[in-house]
Design a protein around this motif. Structure first.
Motif, mmCIF file in Angstrom:
data_model
loop_
_atom_site.group_PDB
_atom_site.id
_atom_site.type_symbol
_atom_site.label_atom_id
_atom_site.label_comp_id
_atom_site.label_asym_id
_atom_site.label_seq_id
_atom_site.Cartn_x
_atom_site.Cartn_y
_atom_site.Cartn_z
ATOM 1 N N ILE A 106 0.991 -1.265 -0.264
ATOM 2 C CA ILE A 106 -0.131 -0.010 -0.050
ATOM 3 C C ILE A 106 0.808 1.189 0.193
ATOM 4 O O ILE A 106 1.737 1.413 0.835
ATOM 5 N N GLN A 107 0.818 2.091 -1.040
ATOM 6 C CA GLN A 107 1.728 3.227 -1.383
ATOM 7 C C GLN A 107 1.032 4.298 -1.439
ATOM 8 O O GLN A 107 1.669 5.672 -0.975
ATOM 9 N N ASN A 108 -0.210 4.581 -1.647
ATOM 10 C CA ASN A 108 -0.787 5.932 -1.548
ATOM 11 C C ASN A 108 -2.181 5.758 -1.367
ATOM 12 O O ASN A 108 -2.586 4.644 -1.148
ATOM 13 N N GLU A 109 -2.994 6.944 -1.536
ATOM 14 C CA GLU A 109 -4.410 7.097 -1.088
ATOM 15 C C GLU A 109 -5.253 6.095 -1.903
ATOM 16 O O GLU A 109 -6.183 5.540 -1.440
ATOM 17 N N ALA A 110 -4.937 5.973 -3.160
ATOM 18 C CA ALA A 110 -5.593 5.068 -3.937
ATOM 19 C C ALA A 110 -5.561 3.834 -3.685
ATOM 20 O O ALA A 110 -6.779 3.028 -3.776
ATOM 21 N N ASP A 111 -4.511 3.289 -3.252
ATOM 22 C CA ASP A 111 -4.524 1.784 -2.647
ATOM 23 C C ASP A 111 -4.966 1.826 -1.505
ATOM 24 O O ASP A 111 -5.828 0.473 -1.354
ATOM 25 N N ALA A 155 -0.811 -4.433 9.028
ATOM 26 C CA ALA A 155 -0.565 -3.043 8.377
ATOM 27 C C ALA A 155 0.666 -2.635 8.233
ATOM 28 O O ALA A 155 1.102 -2.014 7.352
ATOM 29 N N CYS A 156 1.401 -3.067 9.189
ATOM 30 C CA CYS A 156 3.313 -2.654 9.152
ATOM 31 C C CYS A 156 3.819 -3.642 7.745
ATOM 32 O O CYS A 156 4.555 -2.629 6.908
ATOM 33 N N TYR A 157 3.184 -4.811 7.551
ATOM 34 C CA TYR A 157 3.725 -5.443 6.382
ATOM 35 C C TYR A 157 3.280 -4.951 5.053
ATOM 36 O O TYR A 157 3.900 -4.693 4.172
ATOM 37 N N MET A 158 1.788 -4.592 5.393
ATOM 38 C CA MET A 158 1.046 -4.143 4.204
ATOM 39 C C MET A 158 1.599 -2.691 3.611
ATOM 40 O O MET A 158 1.654 -2.475 2.389
ATOM 41 N N VAL A 159 2.150 -1.831 4.446
ATOM 42 C CA VAL A 159 2.489 -0.718 4.039
ATOM 43 C C VAL A 159 4.263 -0.740 3.729
ATOM 44 O O VAL A 159 4.695 -0.015 2.774
ATOM 45 N N GLU A 160 4.935 -1.232 4.604
ATOM 46 C CA GLU A 160 6.443 -1.554 4.463
ATOM 47 C C GLU A 160 6.676 -2.283 3.230
ATOM 48 O O GLU A 160 7.786 -2.345 2.563
ATOM 49 N N PHE A 167 10.185 0.984 10.671
ATOM 50 C CA PHE A 167 8.844 1.121 10.491
ATOM 51 C C PHE A 167 8.479 2.565 9.977
ATOM 52 O O PHE A 167 7.417 3.268 10.217
ATOM 53 N N ARG A 168 9.447 3.219 8.921
ATOM 54 C CA ARG A 168 9.566 4.506 8.557
ATOM 55 C C ARG A 168 8.284 4.750 8.003
ATOM 56 O O ARG A 168 7.430 5.865 8.117
ATOM 57 N N LYS A 169 7.823 3.887 6.897
ATOM 58 C CA LYS A 169 6.765 4.062 5.973
ATOM 59 C C LYS A 169 5.379 4.115 6.711
ATOM 60 O O LYS A 169 4.502 4.967 6.524
ATOM 61 N N VAL A 170 5.399 2.997 7.455
ATOM 62 C CA VAL A 170 4.066 2.774 8.222
ATOM 63 C C VAL A 170 3.712 3.806 9.354
ATOM 64 O O VAL A 170 2.882 4.465 9.394
ATOM 65 N N LYS A 176 0.894 11.332 9.421
ATOM 66 C CA LYS A 176 0.768 12.111 8.604
ATOM 67 C C LYS A 176 -0.717 12.148 7.827
ATOM 68 O O LYS A 176 -1.318 13.071 7.915
ATOM 69 N N ARG A 177 -1.347 10.799 7.963
ATOM 70 C CA ARG A 177 -2.595 10.612 7.539
ATOM 71 C C ARG A 177 -3.127 9.508 8.232
ATOM 72 O O ARG A 177 -3.614 8.666 7.797
ATOM 73 N N PRO A 178 -3.703 9.971 9.538
ATOM 74 C CA PRO A 178 -4.114 9.036 10.297
ATOM 75 C C PRO A 178 -5.517 8.339 9.956
ATOM 76 O O PRO A 178 -5.911 7.447 10.190
ATOM 77 N N ASP A 179 -6.162 9.331 9.002
ATOM 78 C CA ASP A 179 -7.492 9.020 8.497
ATOM 79 C C ASP A 179 -7.250 7.584 7.420
ATOM 80 O O ASP A 179 -7.889 6.745 7.540
ATOM 81 N N LEU A 180 -6.278 7.721 6.681
ATOM 82 C CA LEU A 180 -5.703 6.682 6.056
ATOM 83 C C LEU A 180 -5.387 5.548 6.575
ATOM 84 O O LEU A 180 -5.706 4.265 6.505
ATOM 85 N N MET A 181 -4.346 5.635 7.761
ATOM 86 C CA MET A 181 -4.146 4.640 8.637
ATOM 87 C C MET A 181 -5.471 3.849 9.091
ATOM 88 O O MET A 181 -5.529 2.518 9.224
ATOM 89 N N HIS A 182 -6.336 4.659 9.761
ATOM 90 C CA HIS A 182 -7.662 4.158 10.418
ATOM 91 C C HIS A 182 -8.334 3.240 9.307
ATOM 92 O O HIS A 182 -8.868 2.179 9.608
ATOM 93 N N ARG A 183 -8.277 3.888 8.048
ATOM 94 C CA ARG A 183 -9.131 2.948 7.068
ATOM 95 C C ARG A 183 -8.529 1.590 6.798
ATOM 96 O O ARG A 183 -9.179 0.636 6.657
ATOM 97 N N ILE A 184 -7.116 1.797 6.704
ATOM 98 C CA ILE A 184 -6.657 0.167 6.556
ATOM 99 C C ILE A 184 -6.834 -0.599 7.656
ATOM 100 O O ILE A 184 -7.182 -1.707 7.738
#
Ligand SMILES: Cc1c2[nH]c(c1CCC(=O)O)Cc1[nH]c(c(CCC(=O)O)c1C)Cc1[nH]c(c(CCC(=O)O)c1C)Cc1[nH]c(c(C)c1CCC(=O)O)C2
Length: 365
Positions: A106-111, A155-160, A167-170, A176-184
């Motif tokens: 998962i790399q961006n909002e569309a993903d 989610a750690c594996y899905m984003v990284e 865990f830099r990416k996740v 930065k975007r807790p809203d996207l994190m919460h959706r995942i």
């Protein structure tokens, strides 16, 4: 059709329910794995690790291997936590010697927007088939544990896109975007809930949630991004399963590696038991949550690299630290994390024998 038979050795389930037991039950995280030569042989026949996971007969074979070698008190489904993101379309693969990776992280909002709860029977039917096969083959010997990763850990594996050391990416996404994190996490929570329910229906007699990376979170973030979602899952799980002629209660175990500071929070999930790693003092943990949850753990897997007298001493220390179990408290002996692939299988015999012998002695003292 699965033929359900009631379990004969129910010591593990009794300890999770905080009932009295004759001795302290024991199983090991990753008990079916590369430290066993028979596992390596079956894995070679399967071709690779996922070949093993997706073949119910072979998954059953390796699940039973440690039970044929040792007097373990529970079996754990042979599978992996990353089957769920794989079913969500991320494309799991294992590079030899490199651990798990995803083709489409998962790399961006569309993903994130695309993410959906998978059809469990269609995408993960090989797991429920394995549960049915194993439960049948166990024939009541010991209980079968089903499991899943926690939403945060998945989610750690899905984003990284694989394992990570920082865990830099996740964490960037989380801050930065807790809203996207919460959706995942919301989608993953629903997937995990359905997945665990399907395992229970197929015959799993207890379920465990592996929150392997919860301990990487800051206080505050842990409660918001991991704990909350595990609590939703635990609360949604069935407390019992009707097996046609008899009913089984289904205890749950939550294991946050590195979660020793949050035991009271973890107890509030309503889990039957908390897994604890080797940084936790069992006596202290018992005083904090022992009348609400059983405890599972917790010696350092590297203890198994020492000689028998030292292994026995570490086992005795953990049992003494917990103290004599009484009605209302429960202890399941385990390692504080998965067994290392470099472990000598004979060391495992020494440990299990010590747990059974010392814990019987402790009760008669
Ligand atoms: C984070 C995590 C994963 N998988 C799992 C977790 C949570 C527990 C933990 O924190 O260790 C959980 C898991 N993985 C496996 C089980 C099977 C049941 C058991 O015996 O405990 C369980 C419960 C088999 C496995 N899962 C894996 C193996 C090794 C695969 C092989 O045969 O090469 C096994 C036996 C692969 C795997 N799968 C994963 C990793 C990081 C790896 C590589 C590990 C390594 O190389 O040592 C993800």
């Amino acid at each position: 059709m699965t033929r359900f038979v009631p379990v004969q050795n129910d010591t593990f389930l009794r300890a999770l329910r905080r009932e009295t037991t004759d001795y302290t039950p024991v199983w090991l995280m990753r008990q079916a794995g590369r430290y066993l030569p028979e596992y390596r042989a079956t894995r070679a026949r399967a071709g690779n690790f996922m070949g093993l996971c997706t073949n119910p007969e072979m998954a059953c074979e390796v699940t039973l291997q440690p039970l044929d070698r040792y007097p373990l008190d529970a079996a754990i489904l042979f599978s992996d936590i990353l089957t769920v993101p794989d079913a969500m379309g991320l494309g799991l693969y294992f590079e030899e010697g490199e651990g798990p990776k995803f083709e489409r992280p998962i790399q961006n909002e569309a993903d994130v927007a695309q993410l959906a709860v998978p059809d469990i029977e269609e995408k993960l039917g090989y797991v429920t088939a394995a549960v049915r096969t194993i439960r049948s083959a166990l024939n009541g010997r010991v209980p079968l544990i089903g499991f899943s990763g926690s939403p945060w850990t998945l989610a750690c594996y899905m984003v990284e896109g694989g394992g990570s050391s920082d865990f830099r990416k996740v964490k960037t996404l989380m801050y930065k975007r807790p809203d996207l994190m919460h959706r995942i996490l919301t989608v993953t929570t629903e997937a995990v809930t359905q997945y665990l329910k399907a395992q229970v229906e197929a015959g799993a007699q207890a379920v465990m949630i592996f929150d392997s990376w919860g301990g990487a979170l800051a206080d505050g973030a842990f409660q918001k991004f991991s704990l909350q979602y595990m609590k939703q899952i635990v609360q949604a799980l069935p407390l019992e399963a009707n097996r046609g002629g008899f009913v089984e209660s289904i205890p749950s175990i939550v294991f946050t590696k590195g979660g020793g500071l949050w035991l009271e929070d973890l107890a509030s999930t309503g889990a039957s038991a908390l897994g604890v790693d080797w940084t936790v003092n069992l006596g202290n943990a018992r005083a904090r949550v022992g009348d609400r949850c059983a405890l599972q753990g917790n010696i350092d897997p590297h203890v198994l690299f020492a000689d028998p007298p030292q292994i026995q001493a570490e086992v005795a220390k953990a049992l003494e630290s917990f103290g004599t179990p009484q009605p209302g408290v429960g202890h399941v002996f385990n390692l504080g994390h998965g067994i290392s692939q470099f472990t000598n299988p004979d060391a495992v015999s020494v440990m299990i024998e010590a747990v059974h012998t010392y814990s019987r002695r402790q009760r008669s003292a």
